[in-house]
Scaffold this active site. Structure first.
Site, PDB file in Angstrom:
ATOM      1  N   CYS A  28       0.984   0.426  -1.513  1.00  0.00           N
ATOM      2  CA  CYS A  28       0.315   1.561  -2.165  1.00  0.00           C
ATOM      3  C   CYS A  28      -0.379   2.446  -1.132  1.00  0.00           C
ATOM      4  O   CYS A  28      -1.446   2.090  -0.622  1.00  0.00           O
ATOM      5  CB  CYS A  28      -0.709   1.033  -3.182  1.00  0.00           C
TER       6      CYS A  28
ATOM      7  N   CYS B 120      -3.812   3.801  -2.236  1.00  0.00           N
ATOM      8  CA  CYS B 120      -4.893   2.811  -2.168  1.00  0.00           C
ATOM      9  C   CYS B 120      -5.334   2.556  -0.726  1.00  0.00           C
ATOM     10  O   CYS B 120      -6.523   2.430  -0.454  1.00  0.00           O
ATOM     11  CB  CYS B 120      -4.461   1.463  -2.747  1.00  0.00           C
ATOM     12  N   ASP B 121      -4.380   2.453   0.199  1.00  0.00           N
ATOM     13  CA  ASP B 121      -4.694   1.929   1.533  1.00  0.00           C
ATOM     14  C   ASP B 121      -4.523   2.925   2.682  1.00  0.00           C
ATOM     15  O   ASP B 121      -4.872   2.608   3.816  1.00  0.00           O
ATOM     16  CB  ASP B 121      -3.803   0.705   1.823  1.00  0.00           C
TER      17      ASP B 121
END
Ligand code: NAP
Length: 305
Positions: A132, A135-136
């Site tokens: 992701c 997300c990261d």
């Protein structure tokens, strides 16, 4: 109590089925194991959902789907389905907390990222291996990352990562990308993007955190080492259908086979969105599926009475 319609899965297809079911006056319950929105909430910007000429953030769009469905009386519960019995006239569903009965079911459980299944992938998950970018990505500011895959997800997420990383290396197993031309053109024009084609990741390595990958050229067999701070894997998806094995007909990849009006091999059970065998997996197609499955369920229920 017997529900009219239970929807399993709260992504775009499930939420749309919820909106249509509840608005049609069906007693409609949606079961979702995590937060509403499915994979779409992991998308930073959705550019091809009609009505948003400047694009819209995945979480924002999904929250508005949820609000709209709730306004018409959809009941939403955060519970994970653990078992089903579709053999009776009323379909039975058990979750980690409750048991339910319903006249009709819409399965909208979507899909999840496919793993590469190479040494190091599990060990370094969360330590440099990610599925992701939204997300990261921010953890890789001014760093180098490898993105694996050649589809829309890989190219779109690689482009997103160029906002943070100073070098994004896309590794793809063929000499042609699968992604749509508009994304390919954008990627090729981006000076932070580099491509290693005809190559697969054989191993992800590092000490506490990823620091390199071993690559193999599938044509020449040649091995090479590429240093990297992170590995983002986007090699397709697998359907969330484990709890339906042997219950509804699926193809050999586990996607549910649907017929007219999105019916499955079990009467009264419909499937919508990414979980079913279909040509195009998009928020816009999931929406169409959700609406159609809910209306098909309404017709099925009317014919029962
Ligand atoms: P996808 O289209 O199935 O692409 C998967 C990619 O991973 C392919 O390039 C495939 O290679 C490669 N691959 C598969 N298994 C591999 C393995 N074991 N090792 C190395 N590479 C492997 O999946 P996706 O990109 O996740 O997209 C899923 C669906 O969502 C698609 O329908 C896509 O169009 C849609 N989507 C659309 C958008 C958008 O419209 N903006 C954005 C994201 C996703 P091959 O090419 O050789 O098969």
């Amino acid at each position: 109590m017997v529900w009219d319609l239970i929807i399993i899965g709260g992504g775009p297809a499930g939420l749309t089925a919820g909106l249509y079911g509840a608005r049609a006056g069906l007693k409609t319950l949606l079961l979702e194991k995590a937060m509403p929105g499915g994979q779409a909430v992991l998308t930073e910007k959705i550019e091809n959902y009609p009505g948003y000429p400047q694009g819209v953030s995945g979480p924002e769009l999904m929250m508005s789907f949820m609000d709209q469905a709730m306004r018409f009386g959809l009941e939403f519960k955060t519970e994970e389905v653990t078992g089903i019995d579709f053999t009776g006239k009323e379909k039975a569903i058990s979750t980690n907390e409750n048991s339910y009965l319903s006249k009709a079911i819409v399965i909208a459980t979507g899909s999840r990222p496919r793993f590469l299944d190479v040494p190091g992938e599990r060990e370094f998950h969360g330590q440099g291996v990610s599925y992701c970018a939204t997300c990261d990505g921010a953890f890789f500011k001014e760093k180098k990352v490898v993105v694996v895959g050649g589809g829309d997800s890989a190219v779109e997420e690689a482009l997103f990562l160029t906002r943070y990383a100073n070098e994004v290396v896309l590794v793809h197993r063929r000499d042609q990308l699968r992604a749509t031309k508009v994304l390919q053109d954008r990627a090729k024009a981006n000076s932070k993007m580099h491509f290693i084609l005809d190559s697969v990741v054989e191993k992800i390595d590092g000490k506490n955190f990823v620091d390199k990958v071993q690559l193999k050229n599938v044509k020449s067999g040649e091995m090479r080492e590429e240093s990297t701070n992170g590995v983002f894997v986007f090699v397709g998806t697998v359907p969330n259908t484990w709890f339906l094995q042997g219950v509804v007909e699926m193809n050999n990849q586990g996607y549910i086979i649907t017929h007219d009006l999105l019916s499955t091999s079990v009467s009264g059970v419909f499937a919508a969105g990414d979980v079913r065998e279909k040509f195009l997996r998009q928020v816009s197609t999931a929406v169409g599926d959700g609406a159609e499955a809910a209306m098909a369920a309404e017709r099925y229920i009317a014919e029962l009475d």
